[in-house]
Scaffold this motif. Structure first.
Motif, PDB file in Angstrom:
ATOM      1  N   LEU A   1       0.541  21.296  28.025  1.00  0.00           N
ATOM      2  CA  LEU A   1      -0.197  20.572  29.176  1.00  0.00           C
ATOM      3  C   LEU A   1       1.005  19.708  29.920  1.00  0.00           C
ATOM      4  CD1 LEU A   1      -3.436  19.124  27.337  1.00  0.00           C
ATOM      5  CD2 LEU A   1      -3.129  21.057  28.799  1.00  0.00           C
ATOM      6  N   PRO A   2       0.935  19.690  31.377  1.00  0.00           N
ATOM      7  CA  PRO A   2       2.124  19.195  32.162  1.00  0.00           C
ATOM      8  C   PRO A   2       2.119  17.662  31.947  1.00  0.00           C
ATOM      9  CG  PRO A   2       0.253  19.765  33.515  1.00  0.00           C
ATOM     10  CD  PRO A   2      -0.165  20.276  32.180  1.00  0.00           C
ATOM     11  N   PRO A   3       3.118  16.925  32.108  1.00  0.00           N
ATOM     12  CA  PRO A   3       3.380  15.622  31.984  1.00  0.00           C
ATOM     13  C   PRO A   3       2.454  14.873  33.051  1.00  0.00           C
ATOM     14  CG  PRO A   3       5.553  16.738  32.178  1.00  0.00           C
ATOM     15  CD  PRO A   3       4.594  17.860  32.400  1.00  0.00           C
ATOM     16  N   ASP A   4       2.226  15.626  34.307  1.00  0.00           N
ATOM     17  CA  ASP A   4       1.117  14.841  35.264  1.00  0.00           C
ATOM     18  C   ASP A   4       0.131  15.684  34.955  1.00  0.00           C
ATOM     19  OD1 ASP A   4      -0.322  13.621  37.107  1.00  0.00           O
ATOM     20  OD2 ASP A   4       1.226  13.917  38.742  1.00  0.00           O
TER      21      ASP A   4
ATOM     22  N   GLU B   1       1.854  12.396  30.504  1.00  0.00           N
ATOM     23  CA  GLU B   1       2.070  10.987  30.868  1.00  0.00           C
ATOM     24  C   GLU B   1       1.114  10.241  31.632  1.00  0.00           C
ATOM     25  OE1 GLU B   1       6.016  11.364  32.911  1.00  0.00           O
ATOM     26  OE2 GLU B   1       6.902  11.779  31.148  1.00  0.00           O
ATOM     27  N   ARG B   2       0.330  11.213  32.345  1.00  0.00           N
ATOM     28  CA  ARG B   2      -0.695  10.877  33.412  1.00  0.00           C
ATOM     29  C   ARG B   2      -1.817  11.865  33.321  1.00  0.00           C
ATOM     30  NH1 ARG B   2       1.465   8.560  39.003  1.00  0.00           N
ATOM     31  NH2 ARG B   2      -0.172   7.093  38.599  1.00  0.00           N
TER      32      ARG B   2
ATOM     33  N   ALA C   1       0.413   9.652  23.776  1.00  0.00           N
ATOM     34  CA  ALA C   1      -0.387   8.204  23.679  1.00  0.00           C
ATOM     35  C   ALA C   1      -1.327   8.137  25.113  1.00  0.00           C
ATOM     36  CB  ALA C   1       0.258   6.978  23.458  1.00  0.00           C
ATOM     37  N   ALA C   2      -0.780   8.587  26.058  1.00  0.00           N
ATOM     38  CA  ALA C   2      -1.675   8.515  27.154  1.00  0.00           C
ATOM     39  C   ALA C   2      -2.632   9.565  27.322  1.00  0.00           C
ATOM     40  CB  ALA C   2      -0.623   8.949  28.546  1.00  0.00           C
ATOM     41  N   LEU C   3      -2.665  10.536  26.609  1.00  0.00           N
ATOM     42  CA  LEU C   3      -3.869  11.437  26.467  1.00  0.00           C
ATOM     43  C   LEU C   3      -4.895  10.856  25.617  1.00  0.00           C
ATOM     44  CD1 LEU C   3      -5.073  13.981  27.221  1.00  0.00           C
ATOM     45  CD2 LEU C   3      -3.576  15.167  25.569  1.00  0.00           C
ATOM     46  N   ASN C   4      -4.277  10.277  24.401  1.00  0.00           N
ATOM     47  CA  ASN C   4      -5.233   9.706  23.781  1.00  0.00           C
ATOM     48  C   ASN C   4      -5.985   8.391  23.985  1.00  0.00           C
ATOM     49  OD1 ASN C   4      -4.633  11.854  21.502  1.00  0.00           O
ATOM     50  ND2 ASN C   4      -3.231  10.375  20.287  1.00  0.00           N
TER      51      ASN C   4
ATOM     52  N   LEU D   1     -10.921   6.046  25.880  1.00  0.00           N
ATOM     53  CA  LEU D   1     -11.587   5.275  26.751  1.00  0.00           C
ATOM     54  C   LEU D   1     -12.772   5.920  27.184  1.00  0.00           C
ATOM     55  CD1 LEU D   1      -8.775   3.992  28.994  1.00  0.00           C
ATOM     56  CD2 LEU D   1     -10.243   2.487  27.556  1.00  0.00           C
ATOM     57  N   LEU D   2     -12.943   7.191  27.461  1.00  0.00           N
ATOM     58  CA  LEU D   2     -14.140   7.926  27.874  1.00  0.00           C
ATOM     59  C   LEU D   2     -14.867   8.421  26.730  1.00  0.00           C
ATOM     60  CD1 LEU D   2     -12.178   9.900  30.683  1.00  0.00           C
ATOM     61  CD2 LEU D   2     -13.892   8.019  30.872  1.00  0.00           C
ATOM     62  N   GLY D   3     -14.372   8.162  25.506  1.00  0.00           N
ATOM     63  CA  GLY D   3     -15.220   8.654  24.451  1.00  0.00           C
ATOM     64  C   GLY D   3     -15.195  10.076  24.042  1.00  0.00           C
TER      65      GLY D   3
END
Length: 108
Positions: free
Chosen positions: A21-24, A54-55, A85-88, A93-95
């Motif tokens: 998966l890409p950083p953005d 990252e995003r 961590a960003a993906l997790n 947050l969205l369950g």
């Protein structure tokens, strides 16, 4: 740039190879990532590497949930090589962390 994967003669994912998966990982990159994920479906098992993300936005997470459902419908499997961590955080947050079976983020 969307996910990275070496081209295969029939478009299937090679054993031991993950879709990165890409950083953005937001809406602007999803068309190419969607194409890559659809090409990986016939193999029955898809391995994702989300360690560089990252995003990420809701649209990307929805795409991953759709991938999960498509694999479940075919008796396939979704595996993770890593998750940032960003993906997790976004999935939590969205369950969606449980549905996606995300691994714990690795420290940077």
């Amino acid at each position: 740039m969307a996910g990275k994967r070496a081209a295969k003669r029939d478009g299937e994912q090679a054993a031991g190879e993950a879709v990165v998966l890409p950083p953005d990982c937001r809406m602007a990159t999803l068309a190419a990532l969607h194409t890559e994920l659809v090409a990986a479906l016939p193999g029955g098992a898809v391995e994702l590497d989300g360690s560089q993300v990252e995003r990420v936005d809701t649209a990307a997470l929805q795409l991953l949930v759709l991938l999960r459902r498509a694999l479940d419908g075919r008796g396939g499997a979704l595996a993770w090589r890593g998750s940032s961590a960003a993906l997790n955080d976004a999935a939590g947050l969205l369950g969606l962390a449980k549905i996606l079976e995300l691994p714990a983020a690795r420290p940077a």
